[in-house]
Design a protein around this motif. Structure first.
Motif, PDB file in Angstrom:
ATOM      1  N   SER A   1       0.527  14.735   5.885  1.00 22.31           N
ATOM      2  CA  SER A   1       1.024  15.124   7.205  1.00 22.31           C
ATOM      3  C   SER A   1       1.957  16.328   7.117  1.00 22.31           C
ATOM      4  N   ASP A   2       2.520  16.566   5.938  1.00 21.78           N
ATOM      5  CA  ASP A   2       3.404  17.713   5.739  1.00 21.78           C
ATOM      6  C   ASP A   2       2.660  18.936   5.215  1.00 21.78           C
ATOM      7  N   ALA A   3       1.373  18.796   4.938  1.00 22.51           N
ATOM      8  CA  ALA A   3       0.610  19.870   4.308  1.00 22.51           C
ATOM      9  C   ALA A   3      -0.317  20.539   5.318  1.00 22.51           C
ATOM     10  N   SER A   4      -1.023  21.536   4.831  1.00 23.98           N
ATOM     11  CA  SER A   4      -2.022  22.197   5.667  1.00 23.98           C
ATOM     12  C   SER A   4      -3.255  21.299   5.743  1.00 23.98           C
ATOM     13  N   PHE A   5      -4.310  21.797   6.333  1.00 27.53           N
ATOM     14  CA  PHE A   5      -5.523  21.008   6.480  1.00 27.53           C
ATOM     15  C   PHE A   5      -6.462  21.164   5.291  1.00 27.53           C
ATOM     16  N   ASP A   6      -5.986  21.724   4.189  1.00 28.41           N
ATOM     17  CA  ASP A   6      -6.798  21.869   2.995  1.00 28.41           C
ATOM     18  C   ASP A   6      -7.000  20.514   2.326  1.00 28.41           C
ATOM     19  N   VAL A   7      -8.102  20.381   1.590  1.00 28.21           N
ATOM     20  CA  VAL A   7      -8.364  19.178   0.815  1.00 28.21           C
ATOM     21  C   VAL A   7      -7.533  19.244  -0.455  1.00 28.21           C
ATOM     22  N   MET A   8      -6.856  18.153  -0.773  1.00 29.92           N
ATOM     23  CA  MET A   8      -6.075  18.080  -2.002  1.00 29.92           C
ATOM     24  C   MET A   8      -6.678  16.999  -2.883  1.00 29.92           C
ATOM     25  N   THR A   9      -6.856  17.317  -4.146  1.00 26.65           N
ATOM     26  CA  THR A   9      -7.280  16.321  -5.122  1.00 26.65           C
ATOM     27  C   THR A   9      -6.238  16.276  -6.229  1.00 26.65           C
ATOM     28  N   PHE A  10      -6.135  15.134  -6.872  1.00 25.16           N
ATOM     29  CA  PHE A  10      -5.137  14.945  -7.917  1.00 25.16           C
ATOM     30  C   PHE A  10      -5.810  14.376  -9.155  1.00 25.16           C
ATOM     31  N   ASP A  11      -5.510  14.947 -10.303  1.00 26.80           N
ATOM     32  CA  ASP A  11      -5.977  14.381 -11.562  1.00 26.80           C
ATOM     33  C   ASP A  11      -5.025  13.286 -12.036  1.00 26.80           C
ATOM     34  N   GLU A  12      -3.797  13.347 -11.558  1.00 27.32           N
ATOM     35  CA  GLU A  12      -2.775  12.342 -11.868  1.00 27.32           C
ATOM     36  C   GLU A  12      -2.043  12.014 -10.584  1.00 27.32           C
ATOM     37  N   SER A  13      -1.389  10.873 -10.562  1.00 31.33           N
ATOM     38  CA  SER A  13      -0.599  10.490  -9.388  1.00 31.33           C
ATOM     39  C   SER A  13       0.527  11.488  -9.159  1.00 31.33           C
ATOM     40  N   PRO A  14       0.717  11.894  -7.907  1.00 33.11           N
ATOM     41  CA  PRO A  14       1.858  12.762  -7.618  1.00 33.11           C
ATOM     42  C   PRO A  14       3.171  12.061  -8.008  1.00 33.11           C
ATOM     43  N   ILE A  15       4.164  12.825  -8.363  1.00 31.87           N
ATOM     44  CA  ILE A  15       5.445  12.267  -8.795  1.00 31.87           C
ATOM     45  C   ILE A  15       5.989  11.336  -7.723  1.00 31.87           C
ATOM     46  N   GLY A  16       6.396  10.166  -8.150  1.00 27.63           N
ATOM     47  CA  GLY A  16       6.979   9.183  -7.246  1.00 27.63           C
ATOM     48  C   GLY A  16       5.951   8.312  -6.550  1.00 27.63           C
ATOM     49  N   MET A  17       4.672   8.493  -6.833  1.00 26.70           N
ATOM     50  CA  MET A  17       3.633   7.706  -6.162  1.00 26.70           C
ATOM     51  C   MET A  17       2.777   6.913  -7.150  1.00 26.70           C
ATOM     52  N   GLU A  18       3.311   6.629  -8.297  1.00 24.32           N
ATOM     53  CA  GLU A  18       2.556   5.861  -9.264  1.00 24.32           C
ATOM     54  C   GLU A  18       2.361   4.440  -8.758  1.00 24.32           C
ATOM     55  N   ALA A  19       1.140   3.934  -8.922  1.00 23.45           N
ATOM     56  CA  ALA A  19       0.847   2.554  -8.515  1.00 23.45           C
ATOM     57  C   ALA A  19       1.598   1.616  -9.444  1.00 23.45           C
ATOM     58  N   GLY A  20       2.143   0.581  -8.860  1.00 26.81           N
ATOM     59  CA  GLY A  20       2.929  -0.342  -9.686  1.00 26.81           C
ATOM     60  C   GLY A  20       2.291  -1.634  -9.720  1.00 26.81           C
TER      61      GLY A  20
ATOM     62  N   ASN B   1       0.829  -1.198   0.000  1.00 25.95           N
ATOM     63  CA  ASN B   1       0.000   0.000   0.000  1.00 25.95           C
ATOM     64  C   ASN B   1       0.869   1.256   0.000  1.00 25.95           C
ATOM     65  N   GLY B   2       1.910   1.237  -0.821  1.00 23.56           N
ATOM     66  CA  GLY B   2       2.868   2.326  -0.854  1.00 23.56           C
ATOM     67  C   GLY B   2       2.280   3.658  -1.284  1.00 23.56           C
ATOM     68  N   VAL B   3       1.327   3.633  -2.213  1.00 25.78           N
ATOM     69  CA  VAL B   3       0.728   4.880  -2.681  1.00 25.78           C
ATOM     70  C   VAL B   3      -0.039   5.557  -1.543  1.00 25.78           C
ATOM     71  N   ALA B   4      -0.862   4.788  -0.835  1.00 23.56           N
ATOM     72  CA  ALA B   4      -1.617   5.355   0.289  1.00 23.56           C
ATOM     73  C   ALA B   4      -0.666   5.857   1.374  1.00 23.56           C
ATOM     74  N   ASP B   5       0.392   5.109   1.625  1.00 26.97           N
ATOM     75  CA  ASP B   5       1.370   5.541   2.622  1.00 26.97           C
ATOM     76  C   ASP B   5       2.029   6.845   2.198  1.00 26.97           C
ATOM     77  N   GLY B   6       2.375   6.943   0.927  1.00 24.55           N
ATOM     78  CA  GLY B   6       2.981   8.176   0.415  1.00 24.55           C
ATOM     79  C   GLY B   6       2.035   9.364   0.503  1.00 24.55           C
ATOM     80  N   LEU B   7       0.756   9.137   0.185  1.00 26.52           N
ATOM     81  CA  LEU B   7      -0.228  10.218   0.283  1.00 26.52           C
ATOM     82  C   LEU B   7      -0.443  10.644   1.732  1.00 26.52           C
ATOM     83  N   ALA B   8      -0.445   9.680   2.644  1.00 29.25           N
ATOM     84  CA  ALA B   8      -0.592  10.010   4.063  1.00 29.25           C
ATOM     85  C   ALA B   8       0.587  10.864   4.538  1.00 29.25           C
ATOM     86  N   LYS B   9       1.792  10.513   4.101  1.00 32.10           N
ATOM     87  CA  LYS B   9       2.965  11.300   4.478  1.00 32.10           C
ATOM     88  C   LYS B   9       2.909  12.683   3.856  1.00 32.10           C
ATOM     89  N   LEU B  10       2.438  12.767   2.615  1.00 32.05           N
ATOM     90  CA  LEU B  10       2.283  14.067   1.962  1.00 32.05           C
ATOM     91  C   LEU B  10       1.286  14.928   2.725  1.00 32.05           C
TER      92      LEU B  10
END
Length: 91
Positions: A72-91, A61-70
């Protein structure tokens, strides 16, 4: 889940690596101090949509783990992605 509903999704898969959390959701259990969160999730489950809860291995579950870490470093705003953030592509 709220965001998925707001965006019009009506077929949702919720994945978790926590067997205990999934068991509480599947059994509609409100034990522990998470009553407010669990109750809110139950209200969302009662909407007119299909939700499947699924166990996923933490190691896979590396993608979810990466998003959770992202998050935790961000503000409390909602973030949505149209594409996977760099380095978090599902494999």
């Amino acid at each position: 889940m709220e965001l998925a509903w707001f965006l019009g999704s009506r077929d949702l898969i919720v994945e978790s690596d926590s067997v205990d959390a999934l068991r509480m959701l599947q059994q509609r259990s409100t034990k522990s101090g998470l009553f407010t969160i669990i109750s809110h999730i139950f209200q969302l489950c009662n909407k007119d949509w299909r939700i499947d809860f699924s166990k996923v291995d933490r190691r896979n579950n590396g993608v979810a783990d990466g998003l959770a870490k992202l998050a935790s470093d961000a503000s409390f705003d909602v973030m949505t992605f149209d594409e996977s953030p760099i380095g978090m592509e599902a494999g």
